[in-house]
Design a protein around this motif. Structure first.
Motif, short mmCIF file in Angstrom:
data_model
loop_
_atom_site.label_atom_id
_atom_site.label_comp_id
_atom_site.label_asym_id
_atom_site.label_seq_id
_atom_site.Cartn_x
_atom_site.Cartn_y
_atom_site.Cartn_z
N ARG A 234 0.81 -1.18 0.12
CA ARG A 234 0.50 -0.03 0.38
C ARG A 234 1.22 1.45 -0.01
O ARG A 234 1.03 2.37 -0.39
CB ARG A 234 -0.91 -0.19 1.02
N GLU A 235 1.44 1.06 0.85
CA GLU A 235 2.63 2.26 0.91
C GLU A 235 3.67 2.72 -0.65
O GLU A 235 4.36 3.47 -0.44
CB GLU A 235 3.61 1.96 2.23
N ARG A 236 4.12 1.66 -1.12
CA ARG A 236 4.82 1.69 -2.28
C ARG A 236 3.68 2.51 -3.58
O ARG A 236 4.80 3.05 -3.94
CB ARG A 236 4.87 0.26 -2.77
N ASN A 237 2.45 2.31 -3.13
CA ASN A 237 1.99 2.75 -4.34
C ASN A 237 1.90 4.58 -3.60
O ASN A 237 2.09 5.66 -4.82
CB ASN A 237 0.71 2.41 -4.05
N ALA A 238 2.15 5.33 -2.39
CA ALA A 238 2.18 6.02 -1.74
C ALA A 238 3.34 7.09 -2.52
O ALA A 238 3.31 7.94 -2.87
CB ALA A 238 1.90 5.73 -0.04
N LEU A 239 4.24 6.30 -2.44
CA LEU A 239 5.48 6.58 -2.74
C LEU A 239 5.52 6.81 -4.43
O LEU A 239 6.17 8.12 -5.12
CB LEU A 239 6.65 5.67 -2.75
N LEU A 240 5.18 5.62 -5.32
CA LEU A 240 5.08 6.32 -6.75
C LEU A 240 4.44 7.36 -6.86
O LEU A 240 4.03 8.44 -7.58
CB LEU A 240 4.17 4.70 -7.36
N LEU A 241 2.08 7.77 -5.67
CA LEU A 241 2.13 8.55 -5.87
C LEU A 241 3.09 10.20 -5.76
O LEU A 241 3.16 11.53 -6.66
CB LEU A 241 1.35 8.94 -5.23
N ALA A 242 3.44 9.98 -4.52
CA ALA A 242 4.32 11.07 -3.77
C ALA A 242 5.68 11.83 -5.41
O ALA A 242 6.54 12.80 -5.27
CB ALA A 242 5.19 10.90 -2.61
N ALA A 243 6.35 10.00 -6.39
CA ALA A 243 7.59 10.90 -7.44
C ALA A 243 6.55 11.15 -8.68
O ALA A 243 7.29 11.63 -9.14
CB ALA A 243 7.84 9.73 -7.38
#
Length: 283
Positions: free
Chosen positions: A76-85
């Motif tokens: 779930r947090e990998r998706n958040a990292l991608l969105l932040a990038a």
């Protein structure tokens, strides 16, 4: 018996507004990994990692996923990292009642049903019960109706004073085990909903094990003591003390957020008396 639909999407606990650099630095520091060590793992350089963390360099989508993998960041947090990038999420979050999940759902149902008469259940990342077999139903006899109103929560059912807690003979030890398990998950996932659940159940009063009721039952004098190989759940039921060893299974390399957060917990009888009693219920 049927698996219930998964609940509403749980948002990431991280703020996309922070940017990918600070988020990655937070995960790296939490995992206690140096920039150099992470660079070696990810086939990069400490200088490049530093530039990413300070915002001087924008990582590629592949690099974000590679760093997240080496930092063991939850899906779930990998998706958040991608969105932040600035990238689209890589992992879907498919509801359990979606037709594409039929094979998974039916497989888990067959698994826990085939485990009967021993207890087994399926939970999500915040211990919401998504499915349970008749072994679990048997243990829940006598639990307060308010705790049995969906959505059921395994931690509340176990530790609430109107749940199973008064019947658990080794309640303090089992409570400590469950709270430590949640603490480890919070450290790994940084989940605010899980932290809120932890604070709630940790505040429940501890039952007086000397009070009347099944928690105060004495072992059968005709049964020889059993050398347990792991901490057992010892619970009163029907005038007997049943003993179980808990085992938790998750999915290997999940490619979906929902699947990544599923866990199947089974309870293995820990002594011959428990096996004999449970087998007698189906004979």
């Amino acid at each position: 018996m049927s698996i219930v639909a998964s609940g509403p999407t749980r948002p990431s606990t991280n703020s996309v507004g922070k940017g990918v650099g600070p988020l990655l630095r937070g995960w790296r520091e939490q995992r206690r990994v140096s920039q150099l060590e992470l660079a070696l793992r990810a086939d990069s350089s400490a200088r490049h990692i530093s530039f990413i963390e300070t915002g001087r360099s924008r990582p590629s989508e592949e690099m974000v996923l590679r760093l997240a993998e080496h930092l063991d960041v939850p899906v779930r947090e990998r998706n958040a990292l991608l969105l932040a990038a600035g990238y689209a999420p890589h992992y879907p979050e498919t509801p359990l009642d979606d037709p594409s999940m039929d094979a998974l759902r039916q497989g888990m149902e067959r698994l826990i049903q085939g485990y009967e008469p021993y207890p087994a259940l399926v939970v999500d990342a915040t211990y919401t019960v998504l499915a349970a077999n008749r072994g679990i139903t048997m243990l829940l006899e006598g639990v307060c109706e308010s705790l049995l109103t969906p959505p059921l929560n395994a931690m509340r059912l176990t530790l609430h004073p109107e749940g199973l807690a008064p019947r658990i003979r080794n309640h303090r030890e089992w409570r400590d085990h469950l709270l430590a398990q949640m603490e480890r998950q919070i450290a790994l996932d940084r989940s605010e909903p899980l932290r809120a659940l932890y604070e709630e159940v940790a505040a429940y009063p501890v039952p007086d094990q000397g009070q009347e009721g099944e928690a105060a039952l004495e072992p059968d004098e005709d049964v020889e003591p059993v050398p347990y190989f792991a901490l057992p759940l010892q619970i009163g039921h029907g005038g007997r003390v049943l003993s179980f060893i808990s085992s938790i299974s998750t999915f290997n390399t999940p490619m979906d957020v929902t699947v990544a957060e599923l866990a199947i917990e089974t309870f293995l009888p820990a002594d011959p008396a428990t096996v004999k009693y449970l087998q007698s219920l189906v004979s």
